[in-house]
Each structure stands twice: as structure tokens, then as C-alpha cells.
Design a protein around this motif. Structure first.
Motif, PDB file in Angstrom:
ATOM      1  N   ILE A 256       6.171   2.192  -4.391  1.00  0.00           N
ATOM      2  CA  ILE A 256       6.505   3.119  -5.479  1.00  0.00           C
ATOM      3  C   ILE A 256       7.858   2.805  -6.105  1.00  0.00           C
ATOM      4  O   ILE A 256       8.014   2.853  -7.322  1.00  0.00           O
ATOM      5  N   PHE A 257       8.840   2.491  -5.284  1.00  0.00           N
ATOM      6  CA  PHE A 257      10.210   2.355  -5.763  1.00  0.00           C
ATOM      7  C   PHE A 257      10.598   0.901  -5.999  1.00  0.00           C
ATOM      8  O   PHE A 257      10.147   0.003  -5.299  1.00  0.00           O
TER       9      PHE A 257
ATOM     10  N   LYS B 285      12.391  -2.393   1.226  1.00  0.00           N
ATOM     11  CA  LYS B 285      11.205  -2.929   0.557  1.00  0.00           C
ATOM     12  C   LYS B 285      10.639  -4.108   1.331  1.00  0.00           C
ATOM     13  O   LYS B 285       9.794  -4.830   0.831  1.00  0.00           O
ATOM     14  N   ARG B 286      11.050  -4.304   2.551  1.00  0.00           N
ATOM     15  CA  ARG B 286      10.649  -5.459   3.351  1.00  0.00           C
ATOM     16  C   ARG B 286       9.335  -5.151   4.090  1.00  0.00           C
ATOM     17  O   ARG B 286       9.330  -4.860   5.276  1.00  0.00           O
ATOM     18  N   LYS B 287       8.228  -5.227   3.360  1.00  0.00           N
ATOM     19  CA  LYS B 287       6.928  -4.769   3.836  1.00  0.00           C
ATOM     20  C   LYS B 287       6.454  -5.487   5.102  1.00  0.00           C
ATOM     21  O   LYS B 287       5.957  -4.839   6.030  1.00  0.00           O
ATOM     22  N   ASN B 288       6.566  -6.801   5.148  1.00  0.00           N
ATOM     23  CA  ASN B 288       6.110  -7.534   6.342  1.00  0.00           C
ATOM     24  C   ASN B 288       6.935  -7.160   7.567  1.00  0.00           C
ATOM     25  O   ASN B 288       6.394  -6.977   8.661  1.00  0.00           O
TER      26      ASN B 288
ATOM     27  N   GLU C  55      -1.520   4.158  10.232  1.00  0.00           N
ATOM     28  CA  GLU C  55      -1.201   5.273   9.326  1.00  0.00           C
ATOM     29  C   GLU C  55       0.285   5.308   8.999  1.00  0.00           C
ATOM     30  O   GLU C  55       0.670   5.559   7.858  1.00  0.00           O
ATOM     31  N   ILE C  56       1.127   5.049   9.995  1.00  0.00           N
ATOM     32  CA  ILE C  56       2.577   5.030   9.759  1.00  0.00           C
ATOM     33  C   ILE C  56       2.951   3.854   8.857  1.00  0.00           C
ATOM     34  O   ILE C  56       3.748   4.002   7.927  1.00  0.00           O
TER      35      ILE C  56
ATOM     36  N   LEU D   2       4.664   1.546   3.541  1.00  0.00           N
ATOM     37  CA  LEU D   2       4.267   0.612   2.489  1.00  0.00           C
ATOM     38  C   LEU D   2       4.130   1.328   1.150  1.00  0.00           C
ATOM     39  O   LEU D   2       4.477   0.773   0.108  1.00  0.00           O
ATOM     40  N   LEU D   3       3.654   2.567   1.173  1.00  0.00           N
ATOM     41  CA  LEU D   3       3.556   3.352  -0.060  1.00  0.00           C
ATOM     42  C   LEU D   3       4.939   3.533  -0.681  1.00  0.00           C
ATOM     43  O   LEU D   3       5.125   3.313  -1.879  1.00  0.00           O
TER      44      LEU D   3
END
Length: 168
Positions: free
Chosen positions: A61-62, A21-24, A50-51, A56-57
Motif C-alpha cells: 500500500i505504501f 518494504k522488504r517483502k522477502n 496470515e501474518i 505484505l499488504l
């Protein structure tokens, strides 16, 4: 004196960040280690942005995403390209109440990273079993396990018997 990371060490580091979950850190990892024209063939996205959006999606979601790596293998292919394969379990925790649904999807995957000579990923692919996925999807897993698989087995057995007696 710093030691240069092996291609397997780089792949492990990328994997752990991508499936989290580490988006950055995902953004940084993709921009740093993925080639500008890298592709993901299953959902066919190409390029950094795009990747990044795909990962990130998943991170959005989770509630949580954790991994347990079993093994990492490396093989050299044409030129100096490397294929690194990671055999792991990824656990996706859903934002659902566990009363009627499973709250966690556990999926065994083989992830393949193809690195070019510059140690940039040019291709990323996840391989997983549709059976494992269906059995882990809330409610669908129960239907698939108790009705779908058994029904398909009965139908195919009947077809084989019918075709076998017709060819005599």
C-alpha cells in the motif's frame, strides 16, 4: 567467536524488517522468529501465512515505511516467556499528491512481542492512539482536529452542565 543475540536485539531486528518494504525479508523473519501458531490479536490473524499477508499488504500500500525507535524494554513473565516492548514512530508514505492530502502518516506505536522459551514470537500486538491515527489520515485529520474533537468537547461539556444542574 560469535556472540548470541539478546532477546532485545532479536526484537529490534524483527521490528525493523516487519515495518519496512522488504517483502522477502519479512517472509523470512516471520517464518524464522514467529511460532507456527502466533497471533495478532487486533486484527486476529494467526499463523505464518496470515501474518505474512498482513505485512505484505502494508508494504504494498505504501511507497515507503520507515521507523525511528525510541526505546526497547524487556521483562520476563510466566516461565521463560519474555515481553519485549518497542516504543517507536512509524512513518507511512502514501502514494498521493501532497496538494490536498498529507503524503505521510506518522504514528507513534508501542509494539509488544511475546517470546516463548525457544525465542519464538507467540503474540504480537501494536498499541497506538486513535487520535494520532485520525489526525494523520488525509482529509479526515483536518475534519477530526477542527470539528470532531471540538464538537465532542462541546457536547460533553453541555451534558455535564445539564446533569449537574438536574442533580441539585
Amino acid at each position: 567467536m560469535s556472540q548470541e543475540l539478546s532477546i532485545k536485539d532479536i526484537a529490534r531486528e524483527i521490528y525493523v524488517i516487519l515495518y519496512s518494504k522488504r517483502k522477502n525479508e519479512q517472509r523470512i523473519m516471520i517464518r524464522t522468529y514467529f511460532d507456527a501458531n502466533a497471533e495478532e490479536p487486533i486484527i486476529f490473524v494467526q499463523g505464518h501465512e496470515e501474518i505474512i499477508r498482513q505485512f505484505l499488504l502494508m508494504a504494498t500500500i505504501f511507497i515507503s515505511i520507515t521507523t525511528e525507535i525510541y526505546s526497547i524494554t524487556d521483562s520476563v513473565i510466566a516461565g521463560d516467556n519474555h515481553i519485549v516492548s518497542i516504543d517507536a514512530i512509524i512513518k507511512y508514505r502514501l502514494p498521493l499528491k501532497p496538494i490536498l492530502f498529507r503524503q505521510e502518516i506518522e504514528l507513534r506505536t508501542i509494539t509488544k512481542f511475546e517470546f516463548n522459551e525457544q525465542k519464538k514470537i507467540v503474540r504480537h500486538e501494536d498499541i497506538w492512539s486513535i487520535k494520532d491515527l485520525l489526525e494523520n489520515v488525509p482529509f479526515m485529520g483536518w475534519i477530526y482536529s477542527y470539528f470532531g474533537r471540538k464538537s465532542i468537547g462541546l457536547i460533553t461539556n453541555q451534558l455535564v452542565e445539564w446533569m449537574g444542574t438536574r442533580s441539585l
